[in-house]
Design an enzyme around this catalytic site. Structure first.
Site, PDB file in Angstrom:
ATOM      1  N   SER A  42       0.869  -1.181   0.000  1.00 47.76           N
ATOM      2  CA  SER A  42       0.000   0.000   0.000  1.00 47.76           C
ATOM      3  C   SER A  42       0.907   1.232   0.000  1.00 47.76           C
ATOM      4  O   SER A  42       0.923   2.021   0.927  1.00 47.76           O
ATOM      5  CB  SER A  42      -0.947  -0.013   1.194  1.00 47.76           C
ATOM      6  N   HIS A 146      -3.103  -5.960   2.161  1.00 49.20           N
ATOM      7  CA  HIS A 146      -2.206  -6.999   2.686  1.00 49.20           C
ATOM      8  C   HIS A 146      -2.824  -8.381   2.716  1.00 49.20           C
ATOM      9  O   HIS A 146      -2.163  -9.357   3.069  1.00 49.20           O
ATOM     10  CB  HIS A 146      -1.721  -6.627   4.096  1.00 49.20           C
ATOM     11  N   GLN A 154      -6.855  -1.599   7.117  1.00 48.24           N
ATOM     12  CA  GLN A 154      -5.682  -2.434   6.813  1.00 48.24           C
ATOM     13  C   GLN A 154      -5.103  -3.148   8.029  1.00 48.24           C
ATOM     14  O   GLN A 154      -4.678  -4.290   7.932  1.00 48.24           O
ATOM     15  CB  GLN A 154      -4.610  -1.565   6.145  1.00 48.24           C
ATOM     16  N   GLU A 155      -5.020  -2.427   9.183  1.00 45.13           N
ATOM     17  CA  GLU A 155      -4.356  -3.024  10.345  1.00 45.13           C
ATOM     18  C   GLU A 155      -5.056  -2.675  11.643  1.00 45.13           C
ATOM     19  O   GLU A 155      -5.340  -1.505  11.890  1.00 45.13           O
ATOM     20  CB  GLU A 155      -2.897  -2.512  10.436  1.00 45.13           C
ATOM     21  N   GLU A 196       1.785  -9.252   6.753  1.00 46.49           N
ATOM     22  CA  GLU A 196       2.566  -8.896   7.940  1.00 46.49           C
ATOM     23  C   GLU A 196       2.361  -9.872   9.093  1.00 46.49           C
ATOM     24  O   GLU A 196       2.746  -9.591  10.229  1.00 46.49           O
ATOM     25  CB  GLU A 196       2.215  -7.467   8.383  1.00 46.49           C
ATOM     26  N   ASP A 232      -4.205   1.115  11.468  1.00 48.17           N
ATOM     27  CA  ASP A 232      -3.766   1.761  10.233  1.00 48.17           C
ATOM     28  C   ASP A 232      -4.924   1.622   9.250  1.00 48.17           C
ATOM     29  O   ASP A 232      -5.171   0.517   8.754  1.00 48.17           O
ATOM     30  CB  ASP A 232      -2.483   1.127   9.679  1.00 48.17           C
ATOM     31  N   GLU A 275      -3.515   5.622  12.135  1.00 51.17           N
ATOM     32  CA  GLU A 275      -2.637   5.977  11.014  1.00 51.17           C
ATOM     33  C   GLU A 275      -3.466   6.144   9.734  1.00 51.17           C
ATOM     34  O   GLU A 275      -4.403   5.372   9.495  1.00 51.17           O
ATOM     35  CB  GLU A 275      -1.615   4.851  10.863  1.00 51.17           C
ATOM     36  N   ASP A 302       1.281   8.436   7.289  1.00 50.27           N
ATOM     37  CA  ASP A 302       2.213   7.517   6.610  1.00 50.27           C
ATOM     38  C   ASP A 302       2.272   7.917   5.138  1.00 50.27           C
ATOM     39  O   ASP A 302       3.179   8.643   4.711  1.00 50.27           O
ATOM     40  CB  ASP A 302       1.730   6.077   6.810  1.00 50.27           C
ATOM     41  N   LYS A 327       9.621   5.431   7.463  1.00 48.09           N
ATOM     42  CA  LYS A 327      10.070   4.250   6.725  1.00 48.09           C
ATOM     43  C   LYS A 327      11.254   4.660   5.863  1.00 48.09           C
ATOM     44  O   LYS A 327      11.078   5.418   4.887  1.00 48.09           O
ATOM     45  CB  LYS A 327       8.950   3.753   5.807  1.00 48.09           C
ATOM     46  N   HIS A 355       8.350  -0.916   9.750  1.00 47.79           N
ATOM     47  CA  HIS A 355       8.630  -1.914   8.718  1.00 47.79           C
ATOM     48  C   HIS A 355       7.764  -1.644   7.487  1.00 47.79           C
ATOM     49  O   HIS A 355       6.975  -0.707   7.462  1.00 47.79           O
ATOM     50  CB  HIS A 355       8.334  -3.325   9.262  1.00 47.79           C
ATOM     51  N   ARG A 356       7.890  -2.518   6.467  1.00 45.48           N
ATOM     52  CA  ARG A 356       6.981  -2.531   5.322  1.00 45.48           C
ATOM     53  C   ARG A 356       6.277  -3.894   5.294  1.00 45.48           C
ATOM     54  O   ARG A 356       6.702  -4.821   5.971  1.00 45.48           O
ATOM     55  CB  ARG A 356       7.745  -2.340   3.992  1.00 45.48           C
ATOM     56  N   LYS A 378       6.719   0.145  14.682  1.00 47.64           N
ATOM     57  CA  LYS A 378       5.673  -0.731  14.117  1.00 47.64           C
ATOM     58  C   LYS A 378       6.356  -1.791  13.276  1.00 47.64           C
ATOM     59  O   LYS A 378       6.884  -1.488  12.203  1.00 47.64           O
ATOM     60  CB  LYS A 378       4.703   0.100  13.271  1.00 47.64           C
TER      61      LYS A 378
HETATM   62  P1  PGA Z   1       3.031  -1.159   3.114  1.00 51.58           P
HETATM   63  O1  PGA Z   1       2.053  -1.103   4.367  1.00 51.58           O
HETATM   64  O2  PGA Z   1       4.384  -1.529   3.600  1.00 51.58           O
HETATM   65  O3  PGA Z   1       2.383  -2.191   2.259  1.00 51.58           O
HETATM   66  O4  PGA Z   1       2.996   0.219   2.502  1.00 51.58           O
HETATM   67  C1  PGA Z   1       2.425  -0.692   5.628  1.00 51.58           C
HETATM   68  C2  PGA Z   1       1.694   0.550   6.038  1.00 51.58           C
HETATM   69  O5  PGA Z   1       0.821   1.043   5.314  1.00 51.58           O
HETATM   70  O6  PGA Z   1       1.985   1.065   7.107  1.00 51.58           O
HETATM   71 ZN    ZN Z   2       0.396   2.760   6.813  1.00 54.64          ZN
END
Ligand code: PGA
Ligand code: ZN
Length: 400
Positions: A42, A146, A154-155, A196, A232, A275, A302, A327, A355-356, A378
């Site tokens: 993403s 993901h 997403q998270e 992840e 997130d 996030e 992000d 990142k 991380h990614r 994270k």
């Molecule tokens: P990505 O996702 O590493 O796929 O961009 C992680 C995030 O969005 O924080």
């Molecule tokens: Zn993110």
């Protein structure tokens, strides 16, 4: 001294089974550092450019390596990173690839630390660190980009804010991850894992909130310290720019409804961290939400900021967010990364080192989080490429 004498680049596997760039940097006096680039799914629209790995390696060999070997000291991180920028010649690493740039940048730092006989976090500036440690945000339920056919958000993150040590925080997140599996099982819901390592069940977001809430409460009771929930949203992935709405499957929310929705979630679930609640171009929306709930939760950018000082400055001017995700591969070098952290801290924005979704066994971000005294890191809850960083954090905490 730390004059770079050799730089080697190769293709290795990442956690998704894709190719990524590994860099080896050797210096005089026997210094050696090796680092690997992570990769997003993403990804933000404004990130530095990741080139196809074979192209990135070829361009790195042609343009970057000759500028570094026998001319630059690995211990002078700014010189290393300026050489990478000069070799690239663009403002987004589209010539040599941010994947090659970040691998070399991190490998040079490791080589310099190796010559000094110091742990990487100390070389990166952590010599005066106190007893605090970054609190790990553990991804326990997820979907979005993901995992297919899972949550829209997403998270869902476990955040052990009351943990007395990094070690206990890391184990608390793993326990929440296990508790989520039990709760899903009780409900008769089967679940695989996303990129992840988070559980990726085919449930709607409201059920995921219930389960995350229950799992964190259960484990908090067991371990005796506070564990909160974070998110997130990855809002840019939900946003439909043509219709100007956020799409959650068949349900849509316009910008005002999205802000109301997120503010409501912050109160209902006592969220400690949110996030990317909005699209990556919506500084105003971020500012409105921060104004509403920023006194009781972190609103983190992000895809909005992409670890970029200029974009962060724009956000600071607009009052958008109060936290930034960091990142290194979004911007391409460690110097640019640390500049973003410092700009954030100067302006009261909390940096979260991240991380990614595509990762490797590289542990640089654990050292970066400690070196910069970041309040959060994270990097998942389980899975080898995630535990590599979490276990390194435990070792750093114990000076092992
Ligand atoms: P990505 O996702 O590493 O796929 O961009 C992680 C995030 O969005 O924080
Ligand atoms: Zn993110």
């Amino acid at each position: 001294m730390t004059l770079i004498t050799d730089v080697r680049l190769r293709r290795v596997l990442d956690s998704r089974g894709n190719a990524t760039v590994e860099a080896d940097v050797t210096t005089e006096n026997g210094g050696f550092g090796r680092a690997k680039a992570p990769s997003g799914a993403s990804t933000g629209e404004y990130e530095a450019i990741e080139l196809p790995v074979s192209e990135a390696i070829a361009a790195g060999r042609e343009h970057a390596v000759p500028r570094l070997v026998d001319s630059v000291y690995a211990g002078d991180q700014r010189e290393v990173d300026e050489a990478l920028h000069a070799a690239d010649g663009t403002d987004d690493f589209s010539e040599i690839g941010a994947n090659t740039a970040v691998a070399i940048s991190m490998a040079a730092a490791k080589a310099a630390a190796d010559v000094l006989g110091a742990p990487l976090f100390q070389h990166l500036g952590g010599a005066f660190r106190g007893d605090s440690f970054p609190v790990p945000l553990g991804n326990v339920i997820g979907g979005g980009e993901h995992a297919a056919d899972a949550t829209h958000i997403q998270e869902f993150l476990s955040v052990p804010v009351g943990a007395p040590s990094a070690e206990e925080a890391v184990f608390a997140n793993a326990a929440v991850h296990a508790a989520v599996a039990d709760l899903l099982d009780e409900r008769g819901v089967a679940a695989g894992k996303g990129d992840e390592g988070a559980w990726a069940p085919s449930i709607d977001d409201s059920e995921a909130f219930e389960i995350a809430d229950e799992a964190t409460t259960l484990v908090a009771d067991e371990v005796g310290f506070d564990i909160r929930v974070g998110l997130d949203v990855a809002g840019a992935e939900l946003y439909d720019a043509d219709d100007e709405v956020y799409r959650y499957g068949d349900e849509t929310r316009d910008k005002a409804e999205q802000i109301d929705y997120i503010a409501g979630l912050v109160d209902e679930y006592d969220l400690v961290y949110v996030e990317d609640p909005l699209d990556e171009n919506d500084y105003d929306g971020f500012a409105a939400l921060t104004d509403r709930v920023g006194n009781r939760t972190l609103i983190c950018g992000d895809d909005l900021f992409v670890t970029n000082v200029e974009r962060l400055t724009e956000g600071i001017d607009a009052g958008a967010a109060n936290s930034i995700l960091i990142k290194p591969n979004q911007i391409g070098t460690l110097s640019d990364t640390v500049d973003a952290v410092e700009q954030a801290v100067r302006n009261g924005y909390e940096p979260v080192i991240s991380h990614r979704s595509g990762e490797t066994e590289d542990t640089t971000i654990a050292h970066l989080a400690v070196a910069t005294d970041a309040p959060y890191i994270k990097t998942g809850a389980v899975g080898g490429e995630r535990t590599a960083k979490l276990n390194e954090l435990i070792r750093i905490e114990q000076n092992a």
